[in-house]
Design an enzyme around this catalytic site. Structure first.
Site, PDB file in Angstrom:
ATOM      1  CG  PHE A 160       1.290   3.019   1.033  1.00 15.36           C
ATOM      2  CD1 PHE A 160       2.580   3.487   1.260  1.00 15.36           C
ATOM      3  CD2 PHE A 160       0.634   3.412  -0.122  1.00 15.36           C
ATOM      4  CE1 PHE A 160       3.198   4.333   0.344  1.00 15.36           C
ATOM      5  CE2 PHE A 160       1.239   4.261  -1.035  1.00 15.36           C
ATOM      6  CZ  PHE A 160       2.520   4.721  -0.802  1.00 15.36           C
ATOM      7  CB  SER A 163      -5.108   7.132  -5.062  1.00 16.26           C
ATOM      8  OG  SER A 163      -6.200   6.267  -5.297  1.00 16.26           O
ATOM      9  CB  CYS A 174      -1.221  13.425   1.628  1.00 15.57           C
ATOM     10  SG  CYS A 174      -1.010  12.664   3.225  1.00 15.57           S
TER      11      CYS A 174
HETATM   12  C1  LIG Z   1      -3.726  15.544   1.595  1.00 13.64           C
HETATM   13  O1  LIG Z   1      -3.181  15.092   2.719  1.00 13.64           O
HETATM   14  C2  LIG Z   1      -3.636  13.836   3.094  1.00 13.64           C
HETATM   15  C3  LIG Z   1      -3.185  13.545   4.470  1.00 13.64           C
HETATM   16  O2  LIG Z   1      -1.925  14.044   4.747  1.00 13.64           O
HETATM   17  C4  LIG Z   1      -3.119  12.878   2.069  1.00 13.64           C
HETATM   18  O3  LIG Z   1      -3.322  11.540   2.426  1.00 13.64           O
HETATM   19  C5  LIG Z   1      -3.797  13.181   0.810  1.00 13.64           C
HETATM   20  O4  LIG Z   1      -3.316  12.383  -0.203  1.00 13.64           O
HETATM   21  C6  LIG Z   1      -3.606  14.657   0.458  1.00 13.64           C
HETATM   22  N1  LIG Z   1      -4.634  15.140  -0.280  1.00 13.64           N
HETATM   23  C7  LIG Z   1      -5.335  16.088   0.196  1.00 13.64           C
HETATM   24  C8  LIG Z   1      -4.939  17.312  -0.460  1.00 13.64           C
HETATM   25  O5  LIG Z   1      -6.207  15.983   1.065  1.00 13.64           O
END
Ligand SMILES: *[C@@H]1O[C@H](CO)[C@@H](O)[C@H](O)[C@H]1NC(C)=O
Ligand SMILES: *[C@@H]1O[C@H](CO)[C@@H](O)[C@H](O)[C@H]1NC(C)=O
Ligand SMILES: *[C@@H]1O[C@H](CO)[C@@H](O)[C@H](O)[C@H]1NC(C)=O
Length: 533
Positions: A183, A260, A315
């Protein structure tokens, strides 16, 4: 639908609609947008689902229901994947130049519609309009990169492996691919997925997040307008049943997932067991190390933006800061700057921090802040009681800073995914590096310093996939790849860049022997050819 609901869903005022005739075009040419009911996109048509199960879409700033999305039925999901399968044979045989042309037109259409796409993102996701445009823009860059496919898909060749024998490779599409998106980036992450998959000659089944489907629907409409043939992209909606369908259907050859850890591990395992390629980008806990020799002004501004931007629902948010040595004296100033951010609905002028996606997300963030307090952290700034005038029912949490945090605290161990900066202290660079390397995640990290040797030591010793030096959110541009590592990634081939092309292609290696003596001669041969070498 009434005129009122058209305007409501598109997120435009009456004046904006009257003023801009092109919005009318949008309303009438893409009917899915004018109905609060999200459609499915199957075989080139936007169709109503026959399902009896629906999920409401609330506006995170008000919690008013602004639409609903179907849980696609088994028959509808089968129709979508069958459409992808049928379209694959012709799309994969379409000349690479034609596929490139589709994406050249697509990047222009995305640029032309960036405001509309951003408006849909803010309405459903909550982030500020400026952030929403950034979301589209980062995805657009991947589409622009996809236009270089004529160079990206080159194979390799090695002549004269042995006498008269050459070997060359082709990169070829793999079949039907599927994407499952989260999302938090309604435009960027879907655009990491289907454009790269499709430009390689694959067909694509997309499942956007059920909380934010609107932007993906408009992106699909624009791709159709750019000339993508029917069936090359299909869209289904839903939750667990749709995810299981994608993991299990034998026609689907590869799955891209961002979200997640719990879901990502599950999809990686279930998809891999069924013989599919899976790339799974998951949770993160990104650390920013602040050295006392850093440029203070720049560092504090970068930290505030990276911790609280997009309400921390990134993220790559810099959710953890490690202040080394006397840089800890900057904390009061960090608090002052964080206080100055304006918390408001994403479409309000001057908003810096929008709402969280749902009341559940807010409750989780609030309880993690409380756990920090109970486990001995110091609450330097508390955003839990923030009051947003006119949006009292929204899922708002203001910027929050917890200091004196230690690695055994819950607020450190869990990914908070909210506007909460967790602050640790270290005596030395080595201690900071050990902390980061002991954390299970490996998405991103940053160091703030003016000393090149410190920066170099950090980038070499830290075991994280993406590193910024005086850059807080080191998400690489699409000519590179998104290289999360360790607990942040499952799979062996990353998103976009060269690795993205590898993920969506397979290699065919051809070895040929054309004997020199068999070459057509320009004059009749009068001697007998000699056999062997
Ligand atoms: C890393 O970044 C991604 C994309 O920005 C994010 O959706 C994800 O939850 C994070 N986890 C990793 C460290 O890949
Ligand atoms: C819904 O059901 C009708 C009648 O059976 C059918 O014609 C239509 O194709 C179905 N729609 C979808 C999206 O499958
Ligand atoms: C964390 O560890 C410290 C020292 O090792 C200890 O004093 C503290 O009680 C621990 N806290 C929690 C929440 O376990």
């Amino acid at each position: 639908p009434t005129t009122h609901s058209h305007i409501h869903i598109i997120g435009a005022t009456v004046a904006q609609v009257v003023e801009r005739v092109d919005i009318y075009h949008l309303l009438f040419s893409c009917l899915f947008l004018v109905q609060p009911t999200t459609k499915l996109f199957i075989d080139g048509k936007f169709v109503d689902s026959n399902t009896t199960e629906w999920i409401d879409i609330p506006n995170p700033a008000t919690n008013e229901v602004i639409g609903r999305v179907p849980k696609a039925t088994q028959e509808e999901m089968l129709a979508a994947v069958d459409s992808c399968s049928r379209a694959f044979s012709s799309w994969s045989e379409t000349s690479i130049l034609s596929r490139q042309q589709v994406f050249l037109r697509y990047q222009q259409l995305i640029k032309d519609n960036i405001k509309e796409l951003a408006r849909l993102i803010t309405l459903e996701q909550g982030k500020t309009l400026a952030d929403a445009e950034g979301d589209v823009f980062r995805g657009l860059q991947v589409v622009e990169h996809a236009c270089s496919i004529t160079s990206l898909m080159l194979g390799e060749t090695l002549p004269s492996i042995t006498k008269d024998m050459d070997t060359h490779t082709y990169r070829l599409p793999i079949g039907v691919c599927a994407g499952i998106a989260p999302f938090n980036f309604p435009a960027m992450i879907p655009l990491w997925m289907f454009p790269i998959g499709m430009v390689c000659g694959n067909t694509y089944l997309m499942k956007p997040s059920e909380r934010v489907p609107g932007c993906t629907m408009l992106l699909a409409k624009l791709l159709q307008d750019a000339g993508a043939p029917d069936g090359t992209l299909n869209i289904i909606h839903g939750q667990h049943a749709a995810v299981n369908f994608i993991c299990d259907h034998p026609a689907i050859r590869a799955i891209s997932f961002v979200g997640s850890n719990q879901a990502g591990e599950y999809i990686y395992e279930r998809g891999s067991k069924n013989g599919k390629r899976v790339q799974s980008n998951m949770g993160a806990k990104n650390h920013g190390v602040v050295m006392p020799d850093a440029n203070k002004e720049n560092t504090l501004n970068q930290l505030v933006g990276a911790a609280f931007g997009a309400a921390g629902q990134r993220c790559m948010a810099l959710s953890t800061a490690i202040f080394v040595g006397e840089s800890r004296e900057w904390l009061p100033e960090l608090v002052e700057r964080s206080k100055s951010l304006r918390v408001n609905a994403g479409d309000q002028p001057g908003a810096d921090v929008g709402p969280l996606i749902s009341p559940e997300a807010k409750a989780r963030v609030v309880s993690l802040i409380q756990s920090g307090e109970e486990e001995g952290a110091r609450l330097l700034l508390d955003g839990r009681k923030v009051h947003v005038k006119g949006f009292e029912n929204g899922n708002f949490v203001g910027p929050t800073i917890l200091s004196n945090v230690t690695p055994n605290m819950t607020c450190y161990k869990e990914e908070i995914f909210g506007p909460v900066l967790v602050v640790l202290e270290a005596e030395s660079l080595d201690e900071a590096i050990s902390l980061i390397n002991a954390n299970p995640y490996g998405n991103g990290t940053a160091i703030f310093t003016n000393n090149g040797a410190t920066a170099r030591k950090f980038t070499h010793d830290v075991d994280v996939g993406q590193i910024g030096v005086n850059v807080p959110i080191p998400v690489p541009l699409p000519m590179f790849s998104f290289t999360g590592s360790r607990g942040s990634f499952r799979g062996d081939t990353n998103f976009y860049g060269k690795q993205g092309i590898q993920f969506y292609t397979q290699i065919k290696t051809v070895t040929t022997q054309w004997k020199a003596e068999d070459a057509t001669l320009t004059s009749p041969a009068v001697t007998m050819p000699t056999m062997g070498r």
